[in-house]
Design a protein around this motif. Sequence first.
Motif, PDB file in Angstrom:
ATOM      1  N   ALA A  11     134.346 -46.668  19.354  1.00 39.93           N
ATOM      2  CA  ALA A  11     132.903 -46.143  19.796  1.00 39.93           C
ATOM      3  C   ALA A  11     133.110 -45.726  21.282  1.00 39.93           C
ATOM      4  O   ALA A  11     132.200 -45.060  21.916  1.00 39.93           O
ATOM      5  N   ASN A  12     134.047 -46.200  22.076  1.00 45.04           N
ATOM      6  CA  ASN A  12     134.363 -46.319  23.480  1.00 45.04           C
ATOM      7  C   ASN A  12     133.233 -46.946  24.299  1.00 45.04           C
ATOM      8  O   ASN A  12     132.505 -46.483  25.307  1.00 45.04           O
ATOM      9  N   VAL A  13     132.867 -48.089  23.869  1.00 52.61           N
ATOM     10  CA  VAL A  13     131.871 -48.886  24.454  1.00 52.61           C
ATOM     11  C   VAL A  13     132.432 -50.358  24.286  1.00 52.61           C
ATOM     12  O   VAL A  13     133.177 -50.597  23.970  1.00 52.61           O
ATOM     13  N   SER A  14     131.518 -51.130  25.297  1.00 52.96           N
ATOM     14  CA  SER A  14     131.733 -52.465  25.191  1.00 52.96           C
ATOM     15  C   SER A  14     131.747 -53.415  23.919  1.00 52.96           C
ATOM     16  O   SER A  14     130.510 -52.854  23.155  1.00 52.96           O
ATOM     17  N   VAL A  15     132.132 -54.609  24.006  1.00 52.36           N
ATOM     18  CA  VAL A  15     131.856 -55.417  22.502  1.00 52.36           C
ATOM     19  C   VAL A  15     130.283 -55.745  22.809  1.00 52.36           C
ATOM     20  O   VAL A  15     129.866 -55.914  21.767  1.00 52.36           O
ATOM     21  N   ALA A  16     129.874 -56.182  24.067  1.00 53.91           N
ATOM     22  CA  ALA A  16     128.462 -56.372  24.237  1.00 53.91           C
ATOM     23  C   ALA A  16     127.512 -55.510  23.587  1.00 53.91           C
ATOM     24  O   ALA A  16     126.268 -55.636  23.306  1.00 53.91           O
ATOM     25  N   THR A  17     127.689 -54.220  23.956  1.00 51.50           N
ATOM     26  CA  THR A  17     127.166 -53.002  23.284  1.00 51.50           C
ATOM     27  C   THR A  17     127.015 -53.060  22.028  1.00 51.50           C
ATOM     28  O   THR A  17     125.825 -52.855  21.235  1.00 51.50           O
ATOM     29  N   VAL A  18     128.035 -53.165  21.295  1.00 53.72           N
ATOM     30  CA  VAL A  18     128.106 -53.200  19.776  1.00 53.72           C
ATOM     31  C   VAL A  18     127.040 -54.364  19.296  1.00 53.72           C
ATOM     32  O   VAL A  18     126.431 -54.299  18.462  1.00 53.72           O
ATOM     33  N   SER A  19     127.256 -55.602  19.966  1.00 55.50           N
ATOM     34  CA  SER A  19     126.737 -56.812  19.507  1.00 55.50           C
ATOM     35  C   SER A  19     125.153 -56.473  19.716  1.00 55.50           C
ATOM     36  O   SER A  19     124.401 -56.996  18.920  1.00 55.50           O
ATOM     37  N   ARG A  20     124.689 -55.671  21.076  1.00 56.25           N
ATOM     38  CA  ARG A  20     123.231 -55.642  21.093  1.00 56.25           C
ATOM     39  C   ARG A  20     122.757 -54.834  19.943  1.00 56.25           C
ATOM     40  O   ARG A  20     121.754 -54.767  19.454  1.00 56.25           O
ATOM     41  N   TYR A  21     123.656 -53.783  19.588  1.00 52.83           N
ATOM     42  CA  TYR A  21     123.484 -53.008  18.415  1.00 52.83           C
ATOM     43  C   TYR A  21     123.149 -53.657  17.044  1.00 52.83           C
ATOM     44  O   TYR A  21     122.027 -53.151  16.402  1.00 52.83           O
ATOM     45  N   LEU A  22     123.841 -54.276  16.899  1.00 50.60           N
ATOM     46  CA  LEU A  22     124.074 -55.004  15.570  1.00 50.60           C
ATOM     47  C   LEU A  22     122.879 -56.136  15.425  1.00 50.60           C
ATOM     48  O   LEU A  22     122.121 -56.234  14.310  1.00 50.60           O
ATOM     49  N   ASN A  23     122.650 -56.597  16.754  1.00 53.66           N
ATOM     50  CA  ASN A  23     121.473 -57.817  16.598  1.00 53.66           C
ATOM     51  C   ASN A  23     120.123 -57.315  16.972  1.00 53.66           C
ATOM     52  O   ASN A  23     119.340 -58.093  16.951  1.00 53.66           O
ATOM     53  N   LYS A  24     120.305 -55.949  17.417  1.00 55.45           N
ATOM     54  CA  LYS A  24     118.837 -55.114  17.765  1.00 55.45           C
ATOM     55  C   LYS A  24     118.331 -55.995  19.029  1.00 55.45           C
ATOM     56  O   LYS A  24     117.125 -56.306  18.771  1.00 55.45           O
ATOM     57  N   LYS A  25     118.868 -56.413  19.901  1.00 50.99           N
ATOM     58  CA  LYS A  25     118.647 -57.327  21.026  1.00 50.99           C
ATOM     59  C   LYS A  25     119.398 -56.551  22.370  1.00 50.99           C
ATOM     60  O   LYS A  25     120.363 -56.349  22.272  1.00 50.99           O
ATOM     61  N   GLY A  26     118.527 -56.054  23.241  1.00 51.67           N
ATOM     62  CA  GLY A  26     118.831 -55.538  24.427  1.00 51.67           C
ATOM     63  C   GLY A  26     118.703 -53.985  24.183  1.00 51.67           C
ATOM     64  O   GLY A  26     118.601 -53.428  23.082  1.00 51.67           O
ATOM     65  N   TYR A  27     118.537 -53.172  25.370  1.00 49.60           N
ATOM     66  CA  TYR A  27     118.796 -51.776  25.391  1.00 49.60           C
ATOM     67  C   TYR A  27     120.091 -51.236  24.854  1.00 49.60           C
ATOM     68  O   TYR A  27     121.161 -51.429  25.444  1.00 49.60           O
ATOM     69  N   VAL A  28     119.834 -50.105  23.998  1.00 44.50           N
ATOM     70  CA  VAL A  28     120.846 -49.139  23.579  1.00 44.50           C
ATOM     71  C   VAL A  28     120.631 -48.069  23.432  1.00 44.50           C
ATOM     72  O   VAL A  28     119.685 -47.788  22.751  1.00 44.50           O
ATOM     73  N   SER A  29     121.154 -47.204  24.231  1.00 44.25           N
ATOM     74  CA  SER A  29     120.758 -45.540  24.088  1.00 44.25           C
ATOM     75  C   SER A  29     120.788 -44.910  22.888  1.00 44.25           C
ATOM     76  O   SER A  29     121.692 -45.391  22.171  1.00 44.25           O
ATOM     77  N   LYS A  30     120.073 -43.872  22.680  1.00 43.70           N
ATOM     78  CA  LYS A  30     120.118 -43.229  21.412  1.00 43.70           C
ATOM     79  C   LYS A  30     121.746 -42.547  21.092  1.00 43.70           C
ATOM     80  O   LYS A  30     122.191 -42.706  20.007  1.00 43.70           O
ATOM     81  N   GLU A  31     122.225 -42.215  22.379  1.00 43.27           N
ATOM     82  CA  GLU A  31     123.648 -41.702  22.291  1.00 43.27           C
ATOM     83  C   GLU A  31     124.560 -42.540  21.840  1.00 43.27           C
ATOM     84  O   GLU A  31     125.470 -42.389  20.789  1.00 43.27           O
TER      85      GLU A  31
END
Length: 327
Positions: A11-31
């Motif tokens: 996805a060309n993002v950081s591991v932390a970003t994927v973690s936030r997405y999976l755990n629904k914690k913290g901001y992740v943009s729609k894109e």
Amino acid sequence: MVTIRDVAKYANVSVATVSRYLNKKGYVSKETEKAVAEAIKALNYKPNSVARSLYHKQSNMIGLLIPDITNPFFPELARAVEDVSQAYGYTIVICNTDGDAEKEKRYIEALKRKYIDGLILATNELTAEDYISYQLPLVMLDRSIGDKIPSVRSNNYESAKQATELLINRGSQFIAHIRGPCHIQTAEDRYRGFKDAVEENKVAHIVVESGFDLEAAKTVTEQILTDYPMIDGIFASSDVMAAGAMKGIKSLSLSIPNDVQLVGFDGIPLSGMLIPSLTTVAQPIYKMGTLAARLLIKQIEKKPIKDYYYTLDTTLIERETTRSEKK
């Protein structure tokens, strides 16, 4: 095996970003959400449930403790609990305790180590203080223990009294009650209902204790009918015990219901399959299980609960083990 790092790279993002997405914690943009979701789908990524449990200190699992998996009453309860729990995204772990306090403790401690989210207890070998000390959402099912733990059960006292009065109204003059173990509150409530009915109607009676199993009830029945041949009615504290009583009655070449009338308690499908078919107090088993599951899930999800204690009505089903009129 695909890892979270593979998803992040795709996805060309950081591991932390994927973690936030999976755990629904913290901001992740729609894109970014869209990119991560596409990566997960493309790679067929399955999150590590153990790791997520460790991270969240929860597992989306509910423990259901029952005393005897061979008693048909408890699998019926379990089915109802499972149906509701799965609808809300929870998995059920069923533990058979065999009515053993140490085994029950080991199960609860093991489940807690797995970050179980809550417990439904259809057994109560421990004290209320023991259960509360585990600091888990709890519901007692077909049991009650003190006033601090929510419970779902049927109206055992009134139902037992009604069952005993049926035997009296159909002509029984010496009634035996095969009661369940003294430390189980439901058995105690059914005993009190029986006792009040026979005493109010001044009917001769005897009470004997048995485990909630067929062979124990058969043995007890043979003994009391041998010692007290004038017994002409039996109220058993469960349908399985009534089935055992039926075997005991027939082993002595006595007729049901002409010589001995018989009433059970629970309303499991087995009661209608016996020959003769069993007169019984039918509990709303499925409703009890669904209520217990919903009550627990609300606690887990910290939602408001209207009622903590449910006492449900039963239905007296008259079949072939009681006479249609006085003899």
